[in-house]
Design a protein around this motif. Structure first.
Motif, PDB file in Angstrom:
ATOM      1  N   VAL A 175       0.855  -1.193   0.000  1.00 50.81           N
ATOM      2  CA  VAL A 175       0.000   0.000   0.000  1.00 50.81           C
ATOM      3  C   VAL A 175       0.894   1.247   0.000  1.00 50.81           C
ATOM      4  N   PRO A 176       0.533   2.295  -0.731  1.00 50.20           N
ATOM      5  CA  PRO A 176       1.282   3.551  -0.637  1.00 50.20           C
ATOM      6  C   PRO A 176       1.279   4.068   0.805  1.00 50.20           C
ATOM      7  N   PRO A 177       2.413   4.595   1.278  1.00 45.86           N
ATOM      8  CA  PRO A 177       2.549   4.933   2.699  1.00 45.86           C
ATOM      9  C   PRO A 177       1.475   5.865   3.247  1.00 45.86           C
ATOM     10  N   THR A 178       1.232   6.984   2.580  1.00 44.73           N
ATOM     11  CA  THR A 178       0.295   7.958   3.126  1.00 44.73           C
ATOM     12  C   THR A 178      -1.135   7.458   3.047  1.00 44.73           C
ATOM     13  N   PHE A 179      -1.482   6.728   1.998  1.00 41.69           N
ATOM     14  CA  PHE A 179      -2.816   6.137   1.912  1.00 41.69           C
ATOM     15  C   PHE A 179      -3.011   5.149   3.047  1.00 41.69           C
ATOM     16  N   ALA A 180      -1.977   4.388   3.357  1.00 41.15           N
ATOM     17  CA  ALA A 180      -2.057   3.440   4.471  1.00 41.15           C
ATOM     18  C   ALA A 180      -2.284   4.170   5.786  1.00 41.15           C
ATOM     19  N   GLN A 181      -1.539   5.238   6.006  1.00 38.69           N
ATOM     20  CA  GLN A 181      -1.602   5.942   7.293  1.00 38.69           C
ATOM     21  C   GLN A 181      -2.896   6.724   7.472  1.00 38.69           C
ATOM     22  N   THR A 182      -3.338   7.415   6.425  1.00 34.36           N
ATOM     23  CA  THR A 182      -4.465   8.332   6.588  1.00 34.36           C
ATOM     24  C   THR A 182      -5.815   7.712   6.264  1.00 34.36           C
ATOM     25  N   TRP A 183      -5.842   6.690   5.412  1.00 32.01           N
ATOM     26  CA  TRP A 183      -7.133   6.122   4.997  1.00 32.01           C
ATOM     27  C   TRP A 183      -7.313   4.668   5.442  1.00 32.01           C
ATOM     28  N   PHE A 211      -6.437  12.644   2.018  1.00 34.63           N
ATOM     29  CA  PHE A 211      -5.358  12.744   2.995  1.00 34.63           C
ATOM     30  C   PHE A 211      -5.580  13.831   4.044  1.00 34.63           C
ATOM     31  N   VAL A 212      -6.359  14.864   3.723  1.00 31.39           N
ATOM     32  CA  VAL A 212      -6.351  16.052   4.579  1.00 31.39           C
ATOM     33  C   VAL A 212      -7.715  16.417   5.165  1.00 31.39           C
ATOM     34  N   ALA A 213      -8.677  15.534   5.069  1.00 30.51           N
ATOM     35  CA  ALA A 213     -10.018  15.867   5.575  1.00 30.51           C
ATOM     36  C   ALA A 213      -9.980  16.242   7.048  1.00 30.51           C
ATOM     37  N   GLU A 214      -9.231  15.481   7.837  1.00 33.75           N
ATOM     38  CA  GLU A 214      -9.176  15.744   9.281  1.00 33.75           C
ATOM     39  C   GLU A 214      -8.511  17.083   9.576  1.00 33.75           C
ATOM     40  N   LEU A 220      -8.255  19.707   7.625  1.00 32.84           N
ATOM     41  CA  LEU A 220      -9.106  20.814   7.195  1.00 32.84           C
ATOM     42  C   LEU A 220     -10.256  21.028   8.176  1.00 32.84           C
ATOM     43  N   ALA A 221     -10.828  19.943   8.664  1.00 36.37           N
ATOM     44  CA  ALA A 221     -11.943  20.056   9.603  1.00 36.37           C
ATOM     45  C   ALA A 221     -11.520  20.702  10.910  1.00 36.37           C
ATOM     46  N   SER A 222     -10.275  20.442  11.323  1.00 34.85           N
ATOM     47  CA  SER A 222      -9.777  21.009  12.576  1.00 34.85           C
ATOM     48  C   SER A 222      -9.066  22.340  12.379  1.00 34.85           C
ATOM     49  N   SER A 223      -9.027  22.824  11.123  1.00 34.47           N
ATOM     50  CA  SER A 223      -8.389  24.111  10.768  1.00 34.47           C
ATOM     51  C   SER A 223      -6.884  24.106  10.956  1.00 34.47           C
ATOM     52  N   ARG A 224      -6.289  22.932  11.087  1.00 38.33           N
ATOM     53  CA  ARG A 224      -4.821  22.895  11.093  1.00 38.33           C
ATOM     54  C   ARG A 224      -4.275  23.201   9.706  1.00 38.33           C
ATOM     55  N   LEU A 225      -5.111  22.966   8.696  1.00 39.63           N
ATOM     56  CA  LEU A 225      -4.766  23.339   7.334  1.00 39.63           C
ATOM     57  C   LEU A 225      -5.938  24.112   6.732  1.00 39.63           C
ATOM     58  N   VAL A 226      -5.628  24.942   5.757  1.00 38.46           N
ATOM     59  CA  VAL A 226      -6.664  25.644   4.995  1.00 38.46           C
ATOM     60  C   VAL A 226      -6.358  25.455   3.509  1.00 38.46           C
ATOM     61  N   SER A 227      -7.389  25.564   2.716  1.00 36.22           N
ATOM     62  CA  SER A 227      -7.226  25.617   1.261  1.00 36.22           C
ATOM     63  C   SER A 227      -7.475  27.062   0.857  1.00 36.22           C
ATOM     64  N   PRO A 228      -6.426  27.822   0.560  1.00 38.71           N
ATOM     65  CA  PRO A 228      -6.563  29.278   0.432  1.00 38.71           C
ATOM     66  C   PRO A 228      -7.339  29.746  -0.793  1.00 38.71           C
ATOM     67  N   PHE A 229      -7.500  28.889  -1.785  1.00 35.50           N
ATOM     68  CA  PHE A 229      -8.317  29.280  -2.938  1.00 35.50           C
ATOM     69  C   PHE A 229      -9.090  28.057  -3.427  1.00 35.50           C
ATOM     70  N   ASP A 230     -10.257  28.331  -3.956  1.00 36.01           N
ATOM     71  CA  ASP A 230     -11.152  27.265  -4.410  1.00 36.01           C
ATOM     72  C   ASP A 230     -10.736  26.830  -5.812  1.00 36.01           C
ATOM     73  N   MET A 231      -9.664  26.060  -5.852  1.00 36.91           N
ATOM     74  CA  MET A 231      -9.113  25.608  -7.137  1.00 36.91           C
ATOM     75  C   MET A 231      -8.726  24.135  -6.994  1.00 36.91           C
ATOM     76  N   THR A 232      -9.740  23.294  -7.142  1.00 39.70           N
ATOM     77  CA  THR A 232      -9.573  21.856  -6.982  1.00 39.70           C
ATOM     78  C   THR A 232      -9.668  21.182  -8.344  1.00 39.70           C
ATOM     79  N   VAL A 233      -8.808  20.217  -8.580  1.00 40.31           N
ATOM     80  CA  VAL A 233      -8.805  19.524  -9.862  1.00 40.31           C
ATOM     81  C   VAL A 233      -8.834  18.017  -9.618  1.00 40.31           C
TER      82      VAL A 233
END
Length: 302
Positions: free
Chosen positions: A103-111, A251-254, A256-269
């Motif tokens: 399994v890819p490392p980050t997918f294993a850890q976060t999902w 990877f980042v849902a948690e 973002l929900a806790s505001s430890r990270l932000v998405s500064p612009f609405d530019m998702t692909v």
């Protein structure tokens, strides 16, 4: 009368007799077996004729086992119980033993790992061996049962099932976004430090994810950056205010929900790559592998 073998009708009659003897009622036996009361009565009468033994004394609104019926009930209860237990063992044997997964490392850890306890609860006899890596498995020389890949889905000579699509967008700490005036101003990325997952998929370049996003939105990027060999390390660095990381949604849902990270612009692909479950084609009917794949899809749908 001597019995040379147990025919299907005799076995059916014995099962019907055991249910009726447990309930001491043809009516309740009929409900259990999804038969009519007359069908149950007929089966037991037919069994008594074949065995040439009376099993029940039929009284008004009451059944009484004869001595022969009592003996037969004891034998059947023991042997049918053994049969049921053996069948359960056979079924569980199909879903037991080792299951080695790449399994890819980050997918294993976060999902994957946060959900894995539910698989163990469902299949306690399966021993999971999880190994993390970003490169592809050589199923001919390496002892893996299956793997999860993040890629384009083109894996010759393997059985491939698409598991999960991904969406990508930049993330950083709120403080970093304020410092570099990033909110709704992607052009200011030119002044930022970019945090790269150097191995987002097999044989990827160190800045391929950022370049894919920037080309889609026609954003100029700085010629700098800090690279990590795991996406979760780049994301962790972003939470500390080090720079801006390219995140995958799963990877980042948690954070973002806790505001430890932000998405500064609405530019998702939508990412050009997705997650796939792969195994050797001659292993795609393996009960353990299919159980794992079905569990993965059930987790995504839940």
């Amino acid at each position: 009368m001597q019995l040379s073998k147990l025919s299907g009708s005799i076995l059916s009659g014995l099962h019907c007799f055991l249910i009726a003897a447990d309930h001491m009622s043809f009516t309740r036996a009929a409900e259990t077996l999804c038969l009519t009361q007359s069908a149950v009565s007929h089966k037991i009468k037919n069994l008594e004729e074949i065995l040439d033994v009376q099993l029940f004394i039929r009284q008004h609104r009451k059944l009484v086992l004869t001595d022969e019926g009592q003996r037969l009930k004891q034998v059947l209860a023991s042997n049918f119980g053994d049969i049921i237990h053996e069948i359960r063992d056979l079924k569980s044997a199909e879903l037991s033993g080792d299951l080695t997964i790449s399994v890819p490392p980050t997918f294993a850890q976060t999902w994957l790992v946060p959900r894995l306890a539910s698989f163990i609860d469902k299949y306690p006899n399966v021993r999971i061996h999880l190994r993390t890596r970003n490169d592809l498995v050589d199923f001919q020389t390496e002892s893996y049962d299956c793997a999860i890949y993040f890629g384009n889905g083109e894996y010759p000579n393997l059985a491939v099932d698409k598991l999960l699509e991904e969406r990508m967008f930049p993330v950083c700490s709120h403080e970093y976004a304020i410092k570099y005036q990033l909110y709704h101003q992607p052009e200011n990325l030119i002044h930022c430090l970019l945090l790269h997952d150097a191995a987002p998929w097999a044989r990827a370049g160190r800045n391929d994810e950022w370049q894919f996003w920037a080309q889609h939105f026609k954003v100029e990027l700085p010629d700098n950056g800090c690279t990590f060999d795991r996406a979760d390390l780049a994301i962790k660095a972003a939470t500390t205010g080090m720079g801006v990381a390219m995140a995958r949604q799963s990877f980042v849902a948690e954070q973002l929900a806790s505001s430890r990270l932000v998405s500064p612009f609405d530019m998702t692909v939508n990412s050009a790559h997705s997650y796939y479950v792969v195994c050797r084609k001659d292993m795609q009917t393996s009960p353990k592998i299919n159980a794992f794949k079905n569990w993965l899809f059930s987790e995504i749908d839940s």
